[in-house]
Write a protein that holds these residues in place. Structure first.
Motif, PDB file in Angstrom:
ATOM      1  N   ASN A  20      77.604  58.558 -15.492  1.00 21.06           N
ATOM      2  CA  ASN A  20      76.221  58.160 -15.764  1.00 21.06           C
ATOM      3  C   ASN A  20      75.191  58.875 -14.896  1.00 21.06           C
ATOM      4  OD1 ASN A  20      76.969  56.363 -17.789  1.00 21.06           O
ATOM      5  ND2 ASN A  20      77.428  54.773 -16.269  1.00 21.06           N
ATOM      6  N   GLY A  21      75.586  59.966 -14.212  1.00 23.90           N
ATOM      7  CA  GLY A  21      74.636  60.746 -13.432  1.00 23.90           C
ATOM      8  C   GLY A  21      74.523  60.370 -11.976  1.00 23.90           C
ATOM      9  N   GLU A  22      75.288  59.375 -11.535  1.00 19.23           N
ATOM     10  CA  GLU A  22      75.248  59.006 -10.125  1.00 19.23           C
ATOM     11  C   GLU A  22      75.899  60.131  -9.310  1.00 19.23           C
ATOM     12  OE1 GLU A  22      75.556  54.688  -8.101  1.00 19.23           O
ATOM     13  OE2 GLU A  22      77.412  55.366  -9.041  1.00 19.23           O
ATOM     14  N   ILE A  23      75.405  60.345  -8.086  1.00 20.34           N
ATOM     15  CA  ILE A  23      75.936  61.408  -7.235  1.00 20.34           C
ATOM     16  C   ILE A  23      76.112  60.877  -5.813  1.00 20.34           C
ATOM     17  CG2 ILE A  23      73.636  62.360  -6.762  1.00 20.34           C
ATOM     18  CD1 ILE A  23      75.038  65.180  -6.822  1.00 20.34           C
ATOM     19  N   SER A  24      77.199  61.286  -5.170  1.00 14.74           N
ATOM     20  CA  SER A  24      77.416  60.870  -3.783  1.00 14.74           C
ATOM     21  C   SER A  24      76.744  61.886  -2.855  1.00 14.74           C
ATOM     22  CB  SER A  24      78.909  60.752  -3.464  1.00 14.74           C
ATOM     23  OG  SER A  24      79.518  62.022  -3.465  1.00 14.74           O
ATOM     24  N   ASP A  30      70.040  55.486   6.523  1.00 13.60           N
ATOM     25  CA  ASP A  30      70.690  54.481   5.683  1.00 13.60           C
ATOM     26  C   ASP A  30      70.099  54.484   4.268  1.00 13.60           C
ATOM     27  OD1 ASP A  30      68.334  52.897   5.708  1.00 13.60           O
ATOM     28  OD2 ASP A  30      69.028  51.765   7.438  1.00 13.60           O
ATOM     29  N   ALA A  31      70.808  53.836   3.355  1.00  9.45           N
ATOM     30  CA  ALA A  31      70.420  53.824   1.936  1.00  9.45           C
ATOM     31  C   ALA A  31      69.037  53.222   1.740  1.00  9.45           C
ATOM     32  CB  ALA A  31      71.465  53.069   1.111  1.00  9.45           C
ATOM     33  N   LYS A  59      78.025  53.809   0.438  1.00  9.41           N
ATOM     34  CA  LYS A  59      79.408  54.067   0.029  1.00  9.41           C
ATOM     35  C   LYS A  59      80.322  53.970   1.240  1.00  9.41           C
ATOM     36  CE  LYS A  59      82.327  57.520  -2.207  1.00  9.41           C
ATOM     37  NZ  LYS A  59      82.416  58.892  -2.687  1.00  9.41           N
ATOM     38  N   SER A  60      79.871  54.524   2.378  1.00 10.88           N
ATOM     39  CA  SER A  60      80.597  54.449   3.653  1.00 10.88           C
ATOM     40  C   SER A  60      79.577  54.580   4.771  1.00 10.88           C
ATOM     41  CB  SER A  60      81.666  55.549   3.729  1.00 10.88           C
ATOM     42  OG  SER A  60      81.046  56.817   3.794  1.00 10.88           O
ATOM     43  N   LEU A  66      73.762  57.790  -5.169  1.00 12.27           N
ATOM     44  CA  LEU A  66      72.366  57.884  -5.594  1.00 12.27           C
ATOM     45  C   LEU A  66      72.233  57.926  -7.105  1.00 12.27           C
ATOM     46  CD1 LEU A  66      71.212  60.656  -3.098  1.00 12.27           C
ATOM     47  CD2 LEU A  66      70.890  58.193  -2.875  1.00 12.27           C
ATOM     48  N   THR A  67      71.240  57.216  -7.597  1.00  9.38           N
ATOM     49  CA  THR A  67      70.803  57.329  -8.981  1.00  9.38           C
ATOM     50  C   THR A  67      69.436  57.992  -8.918  1.00  9.38           C
ATOM     51  OG1 THR A  67      71.949  55.283  -9.527  1.00  9.38           O
ATOM     52  CG2 THR A  67      70.323  56.069 -11.102  1.00  9.38           C
ATOM     53  N   ILE A  68      69.299  59.118  -9.607  1.00 11.99           N
ATOM     54  CA  ILE A  68      68.084  59.922  -9.532  1.00 11.99           C
ATOM     55  C   ILE A  68      67.400  59.932 -10.888  1.00 11.99           C
ATOM     56  CG2 ILE A  68      67.182  62.243  -9.079  1.00 11.99           C
ATOM     57  CD1 ILE A  68      69.644  62.619  -7.224  1.00 11.99           C
ATOM     58  N   ASP A  69      66.093  59.725 -10.871  1.00 11.79           N
ATOM     59  CA  ASP A  69      65.299  59.700 -12.095  1.00 11.79           C
ATOM     60  C   ASP A  69      65.524  60.982 -12.900  1.00 11.79           C
ATOM     61  OD1 ASP A  69      63.339  58.640 -13.873  1.00 11.79           O
ATOM     62  OD2 ASP A  69      61.847  59.991 -12.980  1.00 11.79           O
TER      63      ASP A  69
END
Length: 177
Positions: A20-24, A30-31, A59-60, A66-69
């Motif tokens: 779905n386009g999420e990327i580590s 921090d997030a 994630k750790s 990350l979900t990016i527009d």
């Protein structure tokens, strides 16, 4: 247009996560702080392109997902794999100050003037991190020469973020190596 001088490196994209386009990504913050930046910037074919973070979740210890527009699939996410993540220096400085933290990525100090015993020695023009010890590359105030100083907390006495001054105390011999 965004230039490299306006940016500070905070991490690197790792790999696409799911379909779905999420990327580590591995990042120096921090997030929650990551979502407070206006955008994250990456060099795409020599142009600094802004990307807008919709969501960041841990994630750790230093990795986030990350979900990016505008990135909705694995293929689109793959353009960011192994790209450095930058944010605007002014935003980073403000958010770090708001978080009451003294930790800045080392390349944040490029452009700062170095002082020892209230004497200006020069300007940090680059960071040398290819060796075991990270070094500030300094161009002397009169422009006559360049030298390297270890970028270690033990040598840093004070930092004036607003005036871009870094006060250091180190053995004088280091300037003559």
């Amino acid at each position: 247009m965004i230039t490299r001088d306006e940016l500070v490196e905070i991490g690197r994209y790792n790999k696409a996560h799911g379909v779905n386009g999420e990327i580590s990504a591995t990042v120096d913050c921090d997030a929650e702080m990551l979502t407070r930046f206006t955008c994250c910037v990456s060099d795409i074919d020599g142009i600094y392109v802004p990307f807008f973070i919709d969501q960041a979740r841990p994630k750790s210890a230093n990795a986030v997902l990350l979900t990016i527009d505008g990135i909705n699939n694995e293929h689109d996410a793959s353009i960011l794999v192994n790209k450095y993540i930058y944010v605007l220096k002014r935003e980073y400085s403000e958010l770090a100050r708001d978080a009451h933290t003294d930790s800045y990525p080392i390349d944040y100090f490029i452009g700062f003037n170095i002082y020892r015993d209230d004497r200006e020695l020069g300007t940090i023009t680059d960071i040398e991190d290819s060796t075991a010890n990270v070094l500030f590359k300094i161009t002397a105030s009169d422009g006559s020469h360049q030298y390297f100083l270890p970028a270690v907390e033990e040598f840093i006495v004070d930092i004036d973020i607003d005036k871009k001054k870094l006060y250091m105390d180190f053995p004088e011999e280091l300037m003559h190596l």
